[in-house]
Design a protein around this motif. Structure first.
Motif, short mmCIF file in Angstrom:
data_model
loop_
_atom_site.label_atom_id
_atom_site.label_comp_id
_atom_site.label_asym_id
_atom_site.label_seq_id
_atom_site.Cartn_x
_atom_site.Cartn_y
_atom_site.Cartn_z
N GLU A 100 0.83 -1.21 0.00
CA GLU A 100 0.00 0.00 0.00
C GLU A 100 0.86 1.25 0.00
N VAL A 101 2.06 1.16 0.58
CA VAL A 101 3.00 2.28 0.53
C VAL A 101 3.50 2.47 -0.89
N LEU A 102 3.88 1.37 -1.54
CA LEU A 102 4.38 1.45 -2.90
C LEU A 102 3.31 1.95 -3.88
N THR A 135 7.60 0.53 -9.27
CA THR A 135 8.15 1.40 -10.31
C THR A 135 9.27 2.27 -9.72
N PRO A 136 10.11 2.85 -10.56
CA PRO A 136 11.14 3.75 -10.04
C PRO A 136 10.58 4.85 -9.15
N LYS A 137 9.43 5.40 -9.52
CA LYS A 137 8.81 6.45 -8.71
C LYS A 137 8.39 5.90 -7.35
N ALA A 138 7.80 4.70 -7.33
CA ALA A 138 7.38 4.09 -6.07
C ALA A 138 8.59 3.78 -5.19
N GLN A 139 9.68 3.31 -5.80
CA GLN A 139 10.90 3.03 -5.05
C GLN A 139 11.43 4.28 -4.37
N GLN A 140 11.52 5.37 -5.13
CA GLN A 140 12.07 6.59 -4.56
C GLN A 140 11.19 7.14 -3.45
N PHE A 142 9.27 5.34 -1.50
CA PHE A 142 9.47 4.46 -0.35
C PHE A 142 10.79 4.76 0.35
N LEU A 143 11.85 4.95 -0.41
CA LEU A 143 13.16 5.22 0.19
C LEU A 143 13.16 6.55 0.95
N ARG A 144 12.45 7.54 0.42
CA ARG A 144 12.34 8.81 1.13
C ARG A 144 11.59 8.62 2.45
N GLN A 145 10.54 7.84 2.42
CA GLN A 145 9.78 7.60 3.64
C GLN A 145 10.59 6.77 4.63
N LEU A 146 11.34 5.82 4.10
CA LEU A 146 12.21 5.02 4.97
C LEU A 146 13.23 5.92 5.66
#
Length: 299
Positions: A100-102, A135-140, A142-146
């Protein structure tokens, strides 16, 4: 010598109770984020394997519990997109989760829930097509939220699974510690070398790469497995590893999994529990960058 080669969420009767218990934590983190509270960056430990079935999730769950028992505020992130079993091993609800985050339906703080032994958990989800889901957008995002989550905890432990996904590569790259799990099996040894070759980019990270030899018959066998992998990595990749520890086979780990309880809590004196606890001690003793606090056991 030639270069080595290798060939739906579930319901849980405790779900509503767990969500209720997690609400205060989520609210606290959200309030801190909104207020711009800045804290010391946590350490991130990524745990991965060259192939599935090596005990990556078991180690991730129990190492997170061991670190929490040392008094560290610990969050476990299940980023294994093939199996996503961490919530089940913890006896926790599998939804809401990382999927759901992604998908941008929830913030990472909203999917946090209380796990066993004082840890906090972000459940994972398995995807048939991880590339489409992440997707690349979802990864970025997620990494920002992490990154923002890490301001409020001491250590983040990530189960990166064994699939060579782009998200896993990103997690390897931004970690402080990488624990690569293998076994004495010949295929596992070759797949571990392949994982380092595919996933680890020394020029892009300062991560400390360490090997965990699971199901070893003893330190001598673990040292031999480490020597073979390390020599190949040094010769062909210019990468050096460290031997973190060996983990013995333990029938109580299977019993713990069936009960949805980490073995470190079900059988704290078992050989596997002792080994994981020792690994936690070693990680804390080595890394002076971890927050300084009294080493204490949580009753």
């Amino acid at each position: 010598m030639a270069e080595p080669t290798s060939d739906n969420t579930t319901s849980n009767p405790k779900q509503s109770t767990m969500r209720d218990q997690a609400d205060p934590l989520r609210n606290l983190v959200l309030r801190q984020s909104a207020a711009g509270v800045d804290g010391t960056q946590s350490r991130m430990i990524v745990i991965a394997g060259g192939k599935s079935g090596l005990g990556v999730t078991t180690l991730t769950v129990n190492l997170a519990v061991a670190l929490a028992r040392h008094g560290l505020r610990t969050v476990l992130i299940d980023a294994d997109m093939q199996h996503a079993d961490a919530a089940l091993l913890c006896g926790c609800a599998t939804s809401p989760n990382l999927g759901e985050v992604l998908a941008s339906r929830r913030d990472i703080h909203e999917v946090l829930q209380r796990g066993p032994g004082g840890i906090q958990l972000v459940p994972g989800v398995a995807f048939e097509n991880s590339s489409a889901a992440c997707t690349p957008k979802a990864q970025q995002r997620f990494l920002r939220q992490l990154h923002s989550l890490s301001k409020h905890v001491d250590v983040v432990v990530v189960d990166a699974g064994s699939a060579p996904t782009e998200l896993a590569r990103q997690l390897w790259a931004c970690s402080d510690e990488i624990l690569l799990v293998t076994s004495p099996d010949v295929v596992a040894v070759m797949d571990s070398y392949s994982a380092v070759k595919t996933m680890f980019a020394p020029a892009a990270t300062s991560s400390r790469l360490q090997l965990v030899v699971n199901q070893a018959e003893g330190p001598a066998e673990a040292a031999d497995v480490f020597r073979r992998i390390d020599q190949s990595c040094q010769r062909f990749l210019g990468v050096s590893l460290e031997l973190a520890t060996d983990l013995p086979g333990d029938l109580q780990a299977k019993q713990a999994a069936c009960h949805g309880v980490p073995v470190l809590l079900l059988a704290p004196q078992s050989p596997l529990s002792r080994s994981i606890d020792h690994l936690a001690d070693s990680l804390l003793a080595h890394d002076e960058a971890l927050p300084e606090q009294e080493i204490r056991r949580v009753a």
